[in-house]
Design a protein around this motif. Sequence first.
Motif, PDB file in Angstrom:
ATOM      1  N   ASN A 346      -6.390 -10.423  -2.978  1.00  0.00           N
ATOM      2  CA  ASN A 346      -7.014  -9.193  -2.475  1.00  0.00           C
ATOM      3  C   ASN A 346      -5.947  -8.170  -2.072  1.00  0.00           C
ATOM      4  O   ASN A 346      -6.099  -6.971  -2.323  1.00  0.00           O
ATOM      5  CB  ASN A 346      -7.912  -9.507  -1.279  1.00  0.00           C
ATOM      6  N   PHE A 347      -4.868  -8.662  -1.439  1.00  0.00           N
ATOM      7  CA  PHE A 347      -3.783  -7.764  -1.047  1.00  0.00           C
ATOM      8  C   PHE A 347      -3.136  -7.111  -2.260  1.00  0.00           C
ATOM      9  O   PHE A 347      -2.911  -5.891  -2.285  1.00  0.00           O
ATOM     10  CB  PHE A 347      -2.733  -8.535  -0.239  1.00  0.00           C
ATOM     11  N   LEU A 348      -2.823  -7.899  -3.278  1.00  0.00           N
ATOM     12  CA  LEU A 348      -2.169  -7.351  -4.471  1.00  0.00           C
ATOM     13  C   LEU A 348      -3.087  -6.359  -5.185  1.00  0.00           C
ATOM     14  O   LEU A 348      -2.637  -5.301  -5.648  1.00  0.00           O
ATOM     15  CB  LEU A 348      -1.760  -8.480  -5.408  1.00  0.00           C
ATOM     16  N   ASP A 349      -4.377  -6.682  -5.264  1.00  0.00           N
ATOM     17  CA  ASP A 349      -5.338  -5.753  -5.884  1.00  0.00           C
ATOM     18  C   ASP A 349      -5.414  -4.455  -5.075  1.00  0.00           C
ATOM     19  O   ASP A 349      -5.462  -3.356  -5.646  1.00  0.00           O
ATOM     20  CB  ASP A 349      -6.720  -6.396  -5.969  1.00  0.00           C
ATOM     21  N   TRP A 350      -5.445  -4.581  -3.754  1.00  0.00           N
ATOM     22  CA  TRP A 350      -5.523  -3.411  -2.871  1.00  0.00           C
ATOM     23  C   TRP A 350      -4.293  -2.535  -3.011  1.00  0.00           C
ATOM     24  O   TRP A 350      -4.401  -1.315  -3.169  1.00  0.00           O
ATOM     25  CB  TRP A 350      -5.687  -3.903  -1.430  1.00  0.00           C
ATOM     26  N   PHE A 351      -3.129  -3.171  -2.984  1.00  0.00           N
ATOM     27  CA  PHE A 351      -1.891  -2.392  -3.051  1.00  0.00           C
ATOM     28  C   PHE A 351      -1.756  -1.661  -4.390  1.00  0.00           C
ATOM     29  O   PHE A 351      -1.355  -0.492  -4.418  1.00  0.00           O
ATOM     30  CB  PHE A 351      -0.670  -3.292  -2.841  1.00  0.00           C
ATOM     31  N   THR A 352      -2.084  -2.315  -5.489  1.00  0.00           N
ATOM     32  CA  THR A 352      -1.866  -1.694  -6.792  1.00  0.00           C
ATOM     33  C   THR A 352      -2.744  -0.461  -7.012  1.00  0.00           C
ATOM     34  O   THR A 352      -2.389   0.414  -7.800  1.00  0.00           O
ATOM     35  CB  THR A 352      -2.098  -2.701  -7.938  1.00  0.00           C
ATOM     36  N   GLN A 353      -3.866  -0.363  -6.295  1.00  0.00           N
ATOM     37  CA  GLN A 353      -4.719   0.817  -6.476  1.00  0.00           C
ATOM     38  C   GLN A 353      -4.548   1.852  -5.369  1.00  0.00           C
ATOM     39  O   GLN A 353      -5.174   2.910  -5.388  1.00  0.00           O
ATOM     40  CB  GLN A 353      -6.197   0.398  -6.581  1.00  0.00           C
ATOM     41  N   MET A 354      -3.662   1.567  -4.391  1.00  0.00           N
ATOM     42  CA  MET A 354      -3.509   2.452  -3.242  1.00  0.00           C
ATOM     43  C   MET A 354      -2.442   3.518  -3.511  1.00  0.00           C
ATOM     44  O   MET A 354      -1.305   3.185  -3.843  1.00  0.00           O
ATOM     45  CB  MET A 354      -3.118   1.627  -2.009  1.00  0.00           C
ATOM     46  N   PRO A 355      -2.770   4.808  -3.393  1.00  0.00           N
ATOM     47  CA  PRO A 355      -1.748   5.851  -3.554  1.00  0.00           C
ATOM     48  C   PRO A 355      -0.651   5.704  -2.503  1.00  0.00           C
ATOM     49  O   PRO A 355      -0.928   5.415  -1.332  1.00  0.00           O
ATOM     50  CB  PRO A 355      -2.533   7.150  -3.337  1.00  0.00           C
ATOM     51  N   CYS A 356       0.601   5.906  -2.907  1.00  0.00           N
ATOM     52  CA  CYS A 356       1.740   5.794  -1.997  1.00  0.00           C
ATOM     53  C   CYS A 356       2.528   7.102  -2.014  1.00  0.00           C
ATOM     54  O   CYS A 356       2.794   7.657  -3.088  1.00  0.00           O
ATOM     55  CB  CYS A 356       2.653   4.638  -2.413  1.00  0.00           C
ATOM     56  N   TYR A 357       2.912   7.564  -0.823  1.00  0.00           N
ATOM     57  CA  TYR A 357       3.647   8.823  -0.702  1.00  0.00           C
ATOM     58  C   TYR A 357       4.822   8.651   0.251  1.00  0.00           C
ATOM     59  O   TYR A 357       4.856   7.737   1.085  1.00  0.00           O
ATOM     60  CB  TYR A 357       2.730   9.925  -0.153  1.00  0.00           C
ATOM     61  N   GLU A 358       5.772   9.584   0.130  1.00  0.00           N
ATOM     62  CA  GLU A 358       6.870   9.695   1.081  1.00  0.00           C
ATOM     63  C   GLU A 358       6.763  11.053   1.771  1.00  0.00           C
ATOM     64  O   GLU A 358       6.591  12.080   1.105  1.00  0.00           O
ATOM     65  CB  GLU A 358       8.218   9.584   0.373  1.00  0.00           C
ATOM     66  N   LEU A 359       6.860  11.045   3.107  1.00  0.00           N
ATOM     67  CA  LEU A 359       6.778  12.269   3.895  1.00  0.00           C
ATOM     68  C   LEU A 359       7.989  12.348   4.821  1.00  0.00           C
ATOM     69  O   LEU A 359       8.175  11.481   5.668  1.00  0.00           O
ATOM     70  CB  LEU A 359       5.480  12.292   4.712  1.00  0.00           C
ATOM     71  N   VAL A 360       8.803  13.371   4.634  1.00  0.00           N
ATOM     72  CA  VAL A 360       9.915  13.662   5.531  1.00  0.00           C
ATOM     73  C   VAL A 360       9.638  15.038   6.128  1.00  0.00           C
ATOM     74  O   VAL A 360       9.347  15.994   5.395  1.00  0.00           O
ATOM     75  CB  VAL A 360      11.264  13.666   4.786  1.00  0.00           C
ATOM     76  N   TYR A 361       9.722  15.160   7.454  1.00  0.00           N
ATOM     77  CA  TYR A 361       9.364  16.437   8.083  1.00  0.00           C
ATOM     78  C   TYR A 361      10.148  16.643   9.369  1.00  0.00           C
ATOM     79  O   TYR A 361      10.693  15.700   9.951  1.00  0.00           O
ATOM     80  CB  TYR A 361       7.864  16.485   8.379  1.00  0.00           C
ATOM     81  N   SER A 362      10.184  17.889   9.806  1.00  0.00           N
ATOM     82  CA  SER A 362      10.725  18.211  11.126  1.00  0.00           C
ATOM     83  C   SER A 362       9.760  19.104  11.904  1.00  0.00           C
ATOM     84  O   SER A 362       9.764  19.093  13.131  1.00  0.00           O
ATOM     85  CB  SER A 362      12.083  18.906  11.008  1.00  0.00           C
ATOM     86  N   GLU A 363       8.931  19.862  11.179  1.00  0.00           N
ATOM     87  CA  GLU A 363       7.986  20.776  11.812  1.00  0.00           C
ATOM     88  C   GLU A 363       6.607  20.128  11.923  1.00  0.00           C
ATOM     89  O   GLU A 363       6.035  19.688  10.917  1.00  0.00           O
ATOM     90  CB  GLU A 363       7.879  22.080  11.015  1.00  0.00           C
TER      91      GLU A 363
END
Length: 379
Positions: A346-363
């Motif tokens: 279930n974890f592997l199925d969940w992860f493979t369909q989950m969008p992943c992003y990187e967010l770097v911010y200061s404001e």
Amino acid sequence: MPYLETSVENKKVIWIRDVNRYLLVELPAYHVITKLLDGAEKTAISQWLCSTYLISQADAVSFIAEIEQLLKEQAQSAGSGNSKKISVSRGLAFSENYSHKFYQANGVVFSVEYENEGLEYLIHSKFAHLEIEPQEFCEQYYFLFQQDSSYVLQVNDKIIGQWEKEFMNFFTGKFSMELTNMIYGVNENNWMGVFHAAGVSNRKESIMFLGESGNGKSTLSAILLANKYEVLADDFLPVENETSYLCHFPAAISVKKNAIEILSEKFPDLLQAKEYINPYLDKVFRYLPNYNFANNTPQKVPCKALVFVKYRKGAKLKFEALPKDIAFNKLIPDSWISPLQQNVKNFLDWFTQMPCYELVYSETGEMLNVVNKIFGNEL
């Protein structure tokens, strides 16, 4: 040897059941690993490598030896940090303690007896906002004490585990897991995993924010709480197995000292809050109570995305898709994933369909704009 596999980018993730380990590997290594796990002879594997990848016999034998060493190291590291064999000499009940406190979380009453001040400091600070007057009946009784150099956790009349001081984070994690099971009326088999992450909800969906300690997950959570979002958790985030929903955990939000000024306008009580020192990071912080679910049914919300976040002073906003192989390598080390095979699937199925992003911010405003767009399907 039983295993599960899935594709991530142009690589393979392999979970080996007997050692409960995940490997993210290129295709040549994947083929050798799975053939070894399936019981194939090394001679046959060597011949296959030579004909498939047009390499010499010596190179094939050397490559197989490297893979065997990798599997050996994974087997040797299995169980690192787990509870040691129970050898508690004292009785299961004790009366002379430093303190005995009562709490209520999500309508459930429980008590914790702390043998000494250090144990109270370790646990109580996260749950002080849930403390209530002594009660005649509790759902569960927790006893925290030390034996020699070890921390011991007892629930009701049962010793749950014993951990050396260098594995103090496993001790506190196990306490949090027992507490989570009590609140939801389940056991560990009902969880897909617990993540070192923050969960933020708009009451219909949620986002999981991940990042190394010190990257600003807790500060981000507090900022979003001040902007009408709900915080499911800021550090210990359980995920239900059956639904893959992110679930609330009732600890307070930890706020680093350098974020007090940013948050004090919305949360003035932070200015007078007690300061604590994190023994792992050697950082000073205060706790921001999260009362949203103190007496209500625990919230469970589907996850919309995984966002790996980092606050960096003076940085330009960076928000982009994160390759799944990089995301997986960032996700696994600080996570507890259920060792049950169906839960792993279930974890592997969940992860493979989950969008992943990187967010770097200061404001702060730019970060809020990104979060609003994720929830609003405006990306």
